[in-house]
Design a protein around this motif. Structure first.
Motif, PDB file in Angstrom:
ATOM      1  N   VAL A 308       0.843  -1.193   0.000  1.00  0.00           N
ATOM      2  CA  VAL A 308       0.000   0.000   0.000  1.00  0.00           C
ATOM      3  C   VAL A 308       0.879   1.244   0.000  1.00  0.00           C
ATOM      4  CG1 VAL A 308      -1.772   1.290   1.251  1.00  0.00           C
ATOM      5  CG2 VAL A 308      -1.816  -1.212   1.274  1.00  0.00           C
ATOM      6  N   ARG A 309       0.569   2.171  -0.869  1.00  0.00           N
ATOM      7  CA  ARG A 309       1.214   3.481  -0.843  1.00  0.00           C
ATOM      8  C   ARG A 309       0.228   4.438  -0.180  1.00  0.00           C
ATOM      9  NH1 ARG A 309       2.048   3.826  -5.733  1.00  0.00           N
ATOM     10  NH2 ARG A 309       4.229   3.206  -5.842  1.00  0.00           N
ATOM     11  N   LEU A 327       3.981  -1.849   3.253  1.00  0.00           N
ATOM     12  CA  LEU A 327       3.958  -0.460   2.806  1.00  0.00           C
ATOM     13  C   LEU A 327       4.976  -0.215   1.707  1.00  0.00           C
ATOM     14  CD1 LEU A 327       3.673   1.448   6.220  1.00  0.00           C
ATOM     15  CD2 LEU A 327       1.879   1.147   4.511  1.00  0.00           C
ATOM     16  N   GLU A 328       4.595   0.596   0.746  1.00  0.00           N
ATOM     17  CA  GLU A 328       5.535   1.065  -0.263  1.00  0.00           C
ATOM     18  C   GLU A 328       6.093   2.422   0.143  1.00  0.00           C
ATOM     19  OE1 GLU A 328       4.233   0.703  -4.259  1.00  0.00           O
ATOM     20  OE2 GLU A 328       3.130  -1.148  -3.902  1.00  0.00           O
ATOM     21  N   ALA A 348       8.417  -3.418   4.197  1.00  0.00           N
ATOM     22  CA  ALA A 348       8.545  -2.806   2.877  1.00  0.00           C
ATOM     23  C   ALA A 348       7.981  -3.731   1.806  1.00  0.00           C
ATOM     24  CB  ALA A 348      10.014  -2.499   2.575  1.00  0.00           C
ATOM     25  N   ALA A 349       7.299  -3.149   0.840  1.00  0.00           N
ATOM     26  CA  ALA A 349       6.699  -3.934  -0.240  1.00  0.00           C
ATOM     27  C   ALA A 349       6.745  -3.127  -1.525  1.00  0.00           C
ATOM     28  CB  ALA A 349       5.255  -4.302   0.093  1.00  0.00           C
ATOM     29  N   GLN A 350       6.638  -3.845  -2.624  1.00  0.00           N
ATOM     30  CA  GLN A 350       6.563  -3.208  -3.930  1.00  0.00           C
ATOM     31  C   GLN A 350       5.558  -3.990  -4.760  1.00  0.00           C
ATOM     32  OE1 GLN A 350      10.267  -2.679  -5.935  1.00  0.00           O
ATOM     33  NE2 GLN A 350       9.374  -1.694  -7.714  1.00  0.00           N
ATOM     34  N   GLY A 351       4.439  -3.323  -5.096  1.00  0.00           N
ATOM     35  CA  GLY A 351       3.375  -4.035  -5.774  1.00  0.00           C
ATOM     36  C   GLY A 351       2.819  -5.101  -4.861  1.00  0.00           C
ATOM     37  N   ARG A 361      10.020   4.796   2.282  1.00  0.00           N
ATOM     38  CA  ARG A 361      10.198   6.205   2.591  1.00  0.00           C
ATOM     39  C   ARG A 361       9.014   6.763   3.361  1.00  0.00           C
ATOM     40  NH1 ARG A 361      10.673  10.226  -2.387  1.00  0.00           N
ATOM     41  NH2 ARG A 361       8.471   9.638  -2.502  1.00  0.00           N
ATOM     42  N   ILE A 362       9.307   7.530   4.391  1.00  0.00           N
ATOM     43  CA  ILE A 362       8.298   8.310   5.097  1.00  0.00           C
ATOM     44  C   ILE A 362       8.563   9.766   4.764  1.00  0.00           C
ATOM     45  CG2 ILE A 362       7.342   8.953   7.336  1.00  0.00           C
ATOM     46  CD1 ILE A 362       8.241   6.284   8.415  1.00  0.00           C
TER      47      ILE A 362
END
Length: 569
Positions: A308-309, A327-328, A348-351, A361-362
């Motif tokens: 999720v972004r 989270l992305e 951390a996740a991507q797609g 990144r925050i």
């Protein structure tokens, strides 16, 4: 009055056809809910679009027991149920007349109360009890139909939900599903609250769609809607997005509707609280719900099936909680009223892929009222400040929590940079997690001393809480640095990890470097506690306190207050 009530009960008519006593199956033995999931998320899996039969076949091919699937599903449901708000009504509440004054001649004065007050009383009862009021006296008979109804499907189970969350492996409560359908169809509304968490929605797709249509038409205000898997990515009917009456909405284990196909005029004009638990959702779905909720104050995203972004653009949000989530990025673009931002046990996740050992990144833009922030993870997260200041600072933050692996040199080296972003910080909470791999380096006091001044440490930090202290050199040098530079420090609380300090250990000897420090603030009190917890792998978080603005510091859970206090010599 009690005499009149007794006479009323003796003259009761036949049971009310709706909600009085649904014909439920006899209780079958149900397995106890599984133990809570571990705090840390080791190698999280994302499984979407896979049927239960395919999952079972895959598990058996890998030589594992089929019950593994139910165990995993129950752990997921356990997490969802844990974060759902409690219903406003309870079937176990009791009413005592022991303290009531004696009314001569058994006069029924309750029935003489105004209709509006009686309807308010009925709306605070469980659905079955609300319907039963029609049998008390003729005065009550029409009232339950005009009173806002509270319908909680777990209260319709044979034990009233007393045995806890309804788990995978238990029989599908078809009689409960039928009773819910009857209640929704019979009551003209509005509904004060509807909590639906027991039904296997895939088995009742037609009823589910009718439930949503009915709730939209009859003005539900508080809706908790959980799909009991499998499948875990069942598509939620888009008609829910037209429910303008909602003030609180929690959705669990769904695939959110494709918002690209939702009419542009749809909105949640009264929604103040939104909870999304273990859902499949696209970035645009979350953005759509925030955009269409102009008065939303509280957002909870607990776990997710996809990356999720989180992009926050809201002029009403006050508190955001992100837990156990893939989270992305977190991007606070424009949130002028945001006061609290929490994220814990995030990955951390991507797609749809979980990225091991990758950071996300925050980014903090316009958030002028942000007071409370955490848990930041130096080394795993990149902090970017774009608040319009050339100094790249967030001056509003007063309470900060960080999770710092003191056995990882690259993580420790980022701590000063994080602290410099918050020049007016007053309270710092530091969690020292267990390092599962070998230590990748330590830092000494020279590192801290030569790194340059940190404004918050010198001028504003009054309290430091350090949790699960293990006695490492890196931990000691950090505490010593704060002690020697904290000019206005008033309190330092150190909670010792129970697995590292037995009751017979000489704690004072291990903390001698800290005791020998030249404390900048002579008024600072050092307090030591032995943690009452064991095998702590991550920070503790109470989501209810986090959203309670009457609780000034939501990170100060005071779990050490029941622990053994250690005297400082």
């Amino acid at each position: 009055m009690s005499e009149r009530l007794s006479r009323s009960k003796s003259r009761r008519r036949a049971p009310h056809p709706l909600l009085h006593s649904p014909l439920l199956p006899k209780p079958n033995p149900r397995r106890r809910p599984p133990p809570p999931p571990p705090a840390a998320m080791d190698e999280p899996q994302v499984i979407i679009g896979t049927s239960r039969s395919d999952m079972l076949a895959s598990i058996e091919r890998n030589g594992r027991h089929p019950d593994t699937l139910d165990l995993g599903s129950n752990m997921m449901l356990y997490m969802v149920y844990r974060y759902l708000p409690a219903p406003p009504v309870s079937p176990t509440a009791t009413l005592s007349l022991a303290g009531a004054s004696w009314v001569p001649e058994g006069v029924d004065r309750i029935s003489r109360l105004p209709d509006a007050l009686l309807r308010d009383i009925i709306s605070r009862l469980p659905a079955k009890d609300a319907a039963r009021t029609a049998t008390l006296a003729s005065r009550w008979r029409p009232l339950w139909r005009s009173a806002p109804l509270s319908l909680v499907d777990s209260h319709l189970l044979p034990d009233g939900g007393a045995s806890g969350p309804f788990i995978i492996g238990a029989p599908s409560p078809r009689a409960v599903t039928a009773a819910v359908s009857s209640a929704l169809a019979a009551h003209p509304g509005p509904f004060r609250c509807v909590h639906l968490t027991c039904s296997t929605m895939d088995e009742h797709r037609g009823e589910m769609a009718r439930w949503i249509d009915t709730l939209v038409a009859k003005g539900v205000k508080d809706l908790i809607f959980v799909n009991r898997p499998w499948p875990i990515d069942l598509r939620l009917p888009a008609t829910l997005f037209s429910c303008a009456s909602l003030t609180r909405l929690y959705l669990g284990v769904w695939r959110l509707p494709d918002t690209a196909a939702v009419p542009r005029g749809v909105s949640f004009p009264n929604l103040r609280e939104l909870g999304l638990c273990w859902n499949v959702m696209e970035d645009r779905d979350l953005a759509f719900m925030l955009e269409r909720s102009p008065v939303l104050e509280f957002l909870v995203i607990m776990a997710s099936q996809t990356g999720v972004r989180v992009r926050l653009v809201s002029h009403s949000l006050r508190c955001v909680q992100l837990g156990h989530t893939f989270l992305e990025n977190i991007d606070v673009v424009d949130a002028p009223l945001l006061e609290r931002l929490f994220q814990w046990q995030t990955v951390a996740a991507q797609g749809c892929r979980v990225m091991a050992n990758r950071s996300f990144r925050i980014k903090i833009g316009r958030a002028p009222n942000l007071l409370v922030l955490g848990y930041l993870k130096p080394g795993e997260q990149e902090l970017v400040i774009v608040a319009g200041s050339k100094e790249n600072i967030v001056p509003s933050v007063q309470i900060l929590a960080m999770e710092v692996p003191f056995g990882v040199r690259n993580a420790i080296k980022k701590v000063p940079g994080f602290l410099r972003c918050f020049p007016n910080l007053e309270t710092l909470h530091v969690q020292s997690p267990r390092i599962r791999e070998e230590s990748t380096g330590k830092v000494n006091l020279k590192f801290w001393q030569e790194g340059g001044p940190i404004k918050c440490v010198l001028q504003s930090m009054k309290k430091l809480f350090f949790y699960e202290f293990r006695g490492s050199r890196s931990e000691l040098t950090f505490l010593k640095f704060i002690a020697e530079r904290g000019r206005v420090l008033e309190q330092m609380v150190v909670v010792l990890a129970s697995e590292c300090f037995s009751s017979g250990d000489n704690v004072n000897a291990k903390l001698k470097p800290l005791a020998d420090a030249k404390w900048s603030s002579k008024a600072c009190k050092l307090e030591l506690f032995r943690s009452p917890l064991t095998n702590v792998s991550g920070p503790r978080h109470n989501h209810e306190l986090a959203a309670d603005f009457g609780f000034a510091d939501p990170f100060d859970l005071k779990y050490y207050s029941k622990a053994e206090r250690i005297s400082v010599s």
